[in-house]
Design a protein around this motif. Structure first.
Motif, PDB file in Angstrom:
ATOM      1  N   GLN A  51       0.832  -1.193   0.000  1.00 15.87           N
ATOM      2  CA  GLN A  51       0.000   0.000   0.000  1.00 15.87           C
ATOM      3  C   GLN A  51       0.873   1.252   0.000  1.00 15.87           C
ATOM      4  OE1 GLN A  51      -2.637  -0.329   3.384  1.00 15.87           O
ATOM      5  NE2 GLN A  51      -4.212  -1.346   2.157  1.00 15.87           N
ATOM      6  N   GLN A  52       1.964   1.224   0.750  1.00 16.33           N
ATOM      7  CA  GLN A  52       2.844   2.393   0.811  1.00 16.33           C
ATOM      8  C   GLN A  52       3.482   2.677  -0.538  1.00 16.33           C
ATOM      9  OE1 GLN A  52       3.331   4.537   3.635  1.00 16.33           O
ATOM     10  NE2 GLN A  52       3.952   5.725   1.844  1.00 16.33           N
ATOM     11  N   THR A  63      -1.515   9.296   0.934  1.00 17.15           N
ATOM     12  CA  THR A  63      -1.004   8.546   2.083  1.00 17.15           C
ATOM     13  C   THR A  63      -1.388   7.072   1.992  1.00 17.15           C
ATOM     14  OG1 THR A  63      -2.973   8.888   3.435  1.00 17.15           O
ATOM     15  CG2 THR A  63      -1.230  10.591   3.563  1.00 17.15           C
ATOM     16  N   ARG A  64      -0.663   6.248   2.739  1.00 17.68           N
ATOM     17  CA  ARG A  64      -1.013   4.824   2.805  1.00 17.68           C
ATOM     18  C   ARG A  64      -2.419   4.650   3.354  1.00 17.68           C
ATOM     19  NH1 ARG A  64      -2.160   1.275   6.077  1.00 17.68           N
ATOM     20  NH2 ARG A  64      -1.627   2.543   7.869  1.00 17.68           N
ATOM     21  N   GLN A  65      -2.813   5.505   4.296  1.00 16.82           N
ATOM     22  CA  GLN A  65      -4.151   5.423   4.882  1.00 16.82           C
ATOM     23  C   GLN A  65      -5.226   5.684   3.825  1.00 16.82           C
ATOM     24  OE1 GLN A  65      -1.537   7.011   6.176  1.00 16.82           O
ATOM     25  NE2 GLN A  65      -1.308   6.382   8.307  1.00 16.82           N
ATOM     26  N   THR A  66      -4.934   6.575   2.892  1.00 15.86           N
ATOM     27  CA  THR A  66      -5.888   6.836   1.805  1.00 15.86           C
ATOM     28  C   THR A  66      -6.032   5.613   0.915  1.00 15.86           C
ATOM     29  OG1 THR A  66      -5.438   9.205   1.840  1.00 15.86           O
ATOM     30  CG2 THR A  66      -6.375   8.312  -0.191  1.00 15.86           C
ATOM     31  N   ASN A  87      -5.545   2.557   1.804  1.00 12.28           N
ATOM     32  CA  ASN A  87      -6.283   1.582   2.606  1.00 12.28           C
ATOM     33  C   ASN A  87      -7.780   1.869   2.573  1.00 12.28           C
ATOM     34  OD1 ASN A  87      -7.475   0.796   5.456  1.00 12.28           O
ATOM     35  ND2 ASN A  87      -5.767  -0.589   5.015  1.00 12.28           N
ATOM     36  N   ALA A  88      -8.167   3.128   2.713  1.00 10.91           N
ATOM     37  CA  ALA A  88      -9.586   3.501   2.706  1.00 10.91           C
ATOM     38  C   ALA A  88     -10.218   3.257   1.333  1.00 10.91           C
ATOM     39  CB  ALA A  88      -9.746   4.960   3.114  1.00 10.91           C
ATOM     40  N   TYR A 111     -13.864   4.963   0.936  1.00 15.60           N
ATOM     41  CA  TYR A 111     -13.610   6.278   0.355  1.00 15.60           C
ATOM     42  C   TYR A 111     -13.497   6.128  -1.151  1.00 15.60           C
ATOM     43  CZ  TYR A 111     -10.824  10.419  -0.882  1.00 15.60           C
ATOM     44  OH  TYR A 111     -10.352  11.559  -1.460  1.00 15.60           O
TER      45      TYR A 111
END
Length: 74
Positions: free
Chosen positions: A20-21, A30-33, A35-36, A42
């Protein structure tokens, strides 16, 4: 009536052994984006969606799938 956008990002990443990174770095989020987006929590902007498709060198429709809302029959 709800529509749904799903995606195949996890599968596309897995086929390329990409984290993901690594994807996040290549599409400038971002990695969090990532992931979402993968978790269907999202929906990305059109620009980010095209960046994702470009990274995987596939058409946008191979990454994202749209299920239109179903209307109730009367």
């Amino acid at each position: 009536m709800t529509s749904r956008i799903s995606n195949t990002i996890r599968e596309l990443r897995g086929a390329r052994s990409m984290t993901q990174q690594e994807l996040a770095d290549r599409i400038f989020v971002t990695r969090q984006t990532v992931n979402a987006i993968e978790g269907d929590k999202y929906s990305p902007s059109l620009e980010v969606a095209f960046r994702i498709a470009h990274v995987f060198a596939v058409p946008l429709e191979q990454v994202f799938h749209y299920d239109p809302p179903r209307t109730r029959s009367k």
